[in-house]
Write a protein that holds these residues in place. Sequence first.
Motif, PDB file in Angstrom:
ATOM      1  N   THR A  14       0.834  -1.193   0.000  1.00  0.00           N
ATOM      2  CA  THR A  14       0.000   0.000   0.000  1.00  0.00           C
ATOM      3  C   THR A  14       0.873   1.248   0.000  1.00  0.00           C
ATOM      4  O   THR A  14       1.869   1.331   0.713  1.00  0.00           O
ATOM      5  CB  THR A  14      -0.905   0.006   1.247  1.00  0.00           C
ATOM      6  N   LYS A  15       0.487   2.203  -0.816  1.00  0.00           N
ATOM      7  CA  LYS A  15       1.177   3.487  -0.812  1.00  0.00           C
ATOM      8  C   LYS A  15       0.542   4.389   0.232  1.00  0.00           C
ATOM      9  O   LYS A  15      -0.652   4.294   0.512  1.00  0.00           O
ATOM     10  CB  LYS A  15       1.097   4.117  -2.211  1.00  0.00           C
ATOM     11  N   ARG A  16       1.348   5.260   0.804  1.00  0.00           N
ATOM     12  CA  ARG A  16       0.881   6.059   1.931  1.00  0.00           C
ATOM     13  C   ARG A  16       0.656   7.509   1.518  1.00  0.00           C
ATOM     14  O   ARG A  16       1.489   8.113   0.848  1.00  0.00           O
ATOM     15  CB  ARG A  16       1.884   5.956   3.076  1.00  0.00           C
ATOM     16  N   LEU A  17      -0.467   8.056   1.954  1.00  0.00           N
ATOM     17  CA  LEU A  17      -0.906   9.396   1.582  1.00  0.00           C
ATOM     18  C   LEU A  17      -1.070  10.244   2.831  1.00  0.00           C
ATOM     19  O   LEU A  17      -1.718   9.840   3.802  1.00  0.00           O
ATOM     20  CB  LEU A  17      -2.250   9.313   0.839  1.00  0.00           C
ATOM     21  N   PRO A  49       3.746  13.020   7.716  1.00  0.00           N
ATOM     22  CA  PRO A  49       4.329  13.141   6.379  1.00  0.00           C
ATOM     23  C   PRO A  49       5.629  12.368   6.229  1.00  0.00           C
ATOM     24  O   PRO A  49       6.017  12.034   5.106  1.00  0.00           O
ATOM     25  CB  PRO A  49       4.559  14.644   6.229  1.00  0.00           C
ATOM     26  N   GLU A  50       6.307  12.080   7.341  1.00  0.00           N
ATOM     27  CA  GLU A  50       7.635  11.462   7.249  1.00  0.00           C
ATOM     28  C   GLU A  50       7.618  10.130   6.503  1.00  0.00           C
ATOM     29  O   GLU A  50       8.576   9.800   5.799  1.00  0.00           O
ATOM     30  CB  GLU A  50       8.218  11.248   8.659  1.00  0.00           C
ATOM     31  N   ALA A  52       5.205   9.173   4.270  1.00  0.00           N
ATOM     32  CA  ALA A  52       4.253   9.220   3.161  1.00  0.00           C
ATOM     33  C   ALA A  52       4.964   9.147   1.811  1.00  0.00           C
ATOM     34  O   ALA A  52       6.029   9.728   1.613  1.00  0.00           O
ATOM     35  CB  ALA A  52       3.424  10.496   3.233  1.00  0.00           C
ATOM     36  N   ASP A  53       4.342   8.433   0.885  1.00  0.00           N
ATOM     37  CA  ASP A  53       4.817   8.424  -0.497  1.00  0.00           C
ATOM     38  C   ASP A  53       4.304   9.641  -1.257  1.00  0.00           C
ATOM     39  O   ASP A  53       4.943  10.114  -2.196  1.00  0.00           O
ATOM     40  CB  ASP A  53       4.330   7.155  -1.203  1.00  0.00           C
ATOM     41  N   PHE A  54       3.150  10.128  -0.856  1.00  0.00           N
ATOM     42  CA  PHE A  54       2.519  11.258  -1.531  1.00  0.00           C
ATOM     43  C   PHE A  54       1.994  12.215  -0.469  1.00  0.00           C
ATOM     44  O   PHE A  54       1.222  11.822   0.417  1.00  0.00           O
ATOM     45  CB  PHE A  54       1.373  10.754  -2.417  1.00  0.00           C
ATOM     46  N   VAL A  55       2.438  13.468  -0.527  1.00  0.00           N
ATOM     47  CA  VAL A  55       2.015  14.497   0.419  1.00  0.00           C
ATOM     48  C   VAL A  55       1.272  15.590  -0.354  1.00  0.00           C
ATOM     49  O   VAL A  55       1.775  16.096  -1.361  1.00  0.00           O
ATOM     50  CB  VAL A  55       3.205  15.109   1.185  1.00  0.00           C
ATOM     51  N   ILE A  56       0.097  15.943   0.123  1.00  0.00           N
ATOM     52  CA  ILE A  56      -0.682  17.021  -0.476  1.00  0.00           C
ATOM     53  C   ILE A  56      -0.920  18.097   0.574  1.00  0.00           C
ATOM     54  O   ILE A  56      -1.394  17.803   1.679  1.00  0.00           O
ATOM     55  CB  ILE A  56      -2.046  16.518  -0.995  1.00  0.00           C
ATOM     56  N   LEU A  57      -0.585  19.332   0.246  1.00  0.00           N
ATOM     57  CA  LEU A  57      -0.954  20.477   1.073  1.00  0.00           C
ATOM     58  C   LEU A  57      -2.166  21.127   0.424  1.00  0.00           C
ATOM     59  O   LEU A  57      -2.073  21.676  -0.679  1.00  0.00           O
ATOM     60  CB  LEU A  57       0.198  21.477   1.178  1.00  0.00           C
ATOM     61  N   MET A  80      12.523  16.335   4.041  1.00  0.00           N
ATOM     62  CA  MET A  80      12.057  14.951   4.185  1.00  0.00           C
ATOM     63  C   MET A  80      12.209  14.189   2.874  1.00  0.00           C
ATOM     64  O   MET A  80      12.617  13.020   2.859  1.00  0.00           O
ATOM     65  CB  MET A  80      10.589  14.929   4.611  1.00  0.00           C
ATOM     66  N   LYS A  81      11.867  14.857   1.788  1.00  0.00           N
ATOM     67  CA  LYS A  81      11.937  14.220   0.478  1.00  0.00           C
ATOM     68  C   LYS A  81      13.365  13.828   0.134  1.00  0.00           C
ATOM     69  O   LYS A  81      13.621  12.728  -0.373  1.00  0.00           O
ATOM     70  CB  LYS A  81      11.370  15.172  -0.574  1.00  0.00           C
TER      71      LYS A  81
END
Length: 459
Positions: A14-17, A49-50, A52-57, A80-81
Motif C-alpha cells: 500500500t502506498k501512503r498518503l 508526512p515522514e 508518506a509516499d505522496f504528500v498534499i498540502l 524529508m523528500k
Amino acid sequence: MTETLVPPKAGQATKRLFIKTYGCQMNVYDSERMADVLRPLGYASTDTPEDADFVILNTCHIREKAAEKVYSELGKLRQMKEAREGGMTIAVAGCVAQAEGEEIMKRQPAVDLVVGPQAYHQLPELLTRTARARGERIGADFAPDDKFDALPKARGVDGVTAFLTVQEGCDKFCTFCVVPYTRGAEWSRPVAAVLEEARQLADKGVREVTLLGQNVNAYDGEGPDGQPASLAKLAEALADIPGIDRIRYTTSHPNDFTDELIAAHRDLPQLMPYLHLPVQSGSDRILRLMNRKHGRQKYFDLIDRIRDARPDMALSGDFIVGFPGETDRDFEDTMDLVRRVNYASAFSFMYSPRPGTPAATMGAQVPDVIARERLHALQALLTEQQIAFNRSQAGRVLPVLFERKGRHGAQAIGRSPFLQSVHVDDADHLIGQIVPVEIERGQQNSLAGRLQTKVSNAA
C-alpha cells in the motif's frame, strides 16, 4: 489519450498518503474527496508526512499568513523528500495553488505538481504524468460539475458527522476577498446529486450533515422539476432521508437569506438552531468600502426576523478589523453591533491585504499596532459573550450527538444543537446516538454534562 494509474494488484504494498488541510470546511471536504480519488490507486492515509509516499498540502489563500505557512511547510517537506529513500511526491492543492501556482513551482523545486480547487479529480492522471516529468500545474478553469461528475460515488466516512459541499464559488466580490478569483463563479450541485451523496452517508452511519458553500444560502441547484431549488427546499428533502437527524450549513451571506429559509428554521426540527452569518464590520461606511451590499440595519432586521422564527437561535459571525480607512468611530460601530447581536461564538481577524483585490491598493491602510489593539478588544468582547452563552446552558437538558471517545476512561464527546463540544463521563457506549444530557457547567470552549439516566446501546 488520457493516461491513468493502474490500481494495485492483490498483495502489492500500500502506498501512503498524507494530506494537510488549511482553512475552511470546504477544504476539509475537498481533502476527504482527494483521499477518495486516490484510494482505488492503493493510497491509504497516514498521520505523518515522514513516512508518506505522496504528500498534499490543501491550501487556503484568505490570509497572508496562511499562504506563508504553506511555503514554510514546503521547506520542511523538501528536507524529508531528500532524506527519504524512494523519494516522495509533493503536491500543492487548493486556493494558494490556484492563485500562485507558477510562483510555487519557481520558489520551491521540491513541489511536483500544483492543482487548483476545481481540478483535484485529475490527481490520478497528474500522478502518471508527474512520474515522468516534474512541473505540472492544473488550474480552476474547469466546470465544477465536471469535477463532481468525475469524483468516486463512494466516500470514505469515519464518524457520524460529515461535510457535504452543495455550492461553490462567489459572485459577491467583496473588496478584501480572493475567493471569486480562486474558486470561480457561484455554482450549485443538482438536488439529486446532493441527495444521492447524503443517502450514501446515512447508509454509512452519518447522522449529521453540514452543507458547505462559499455562499451556501445562494444555493440554486436544479430540482426534480428542472427548476432551480432553494437551500430551504434542499433542506426539506434532506430531512426526509432516514438517518439524517441533523442538518447544518455554512457559510451564509446576509443578502441571500430569504423568508423561505427563515421559515425552514421554524418548521424543520432537523435544521439546527446555530447559524454562521458573517457581517465583517458594524460600520456602514466600512461595509460600503468592503462592497458588502448591505448595511448594519439590514443585518439587525434580518437577525430579528430569524430570532422571531427560532427564538433559541445561536449566532456566529466573522469580523475583520483594521480594514483600510477604518477609524476609531468605525471600530466602535463594530463593537456596538457585537453587543447588540450577542454572539454565541465568532471568528475575528486583522485585515490582511491579498494581492489582486481592490482593498490591497486602497489608501489609509491601518497600522498593524492599531489594528492589533482593536482585534484584542473585539476578541475580549466576543470571548466574554461566548463564555456567557456556554454558562447559560447549565441546568438545561440538551440532545447531544456523541461523536467519539474522550480522553478519560469511558468519557465521550458530542455536540449540542448549538455546535458546542459536550464532555460526558460513562458515555462511550453511546457513540453515534443522540441522547439527552443535563448540562452541569459551561466553559469557554465546551460544556460538561451528565446522562440523565442509564442509556443502553440501542440506537
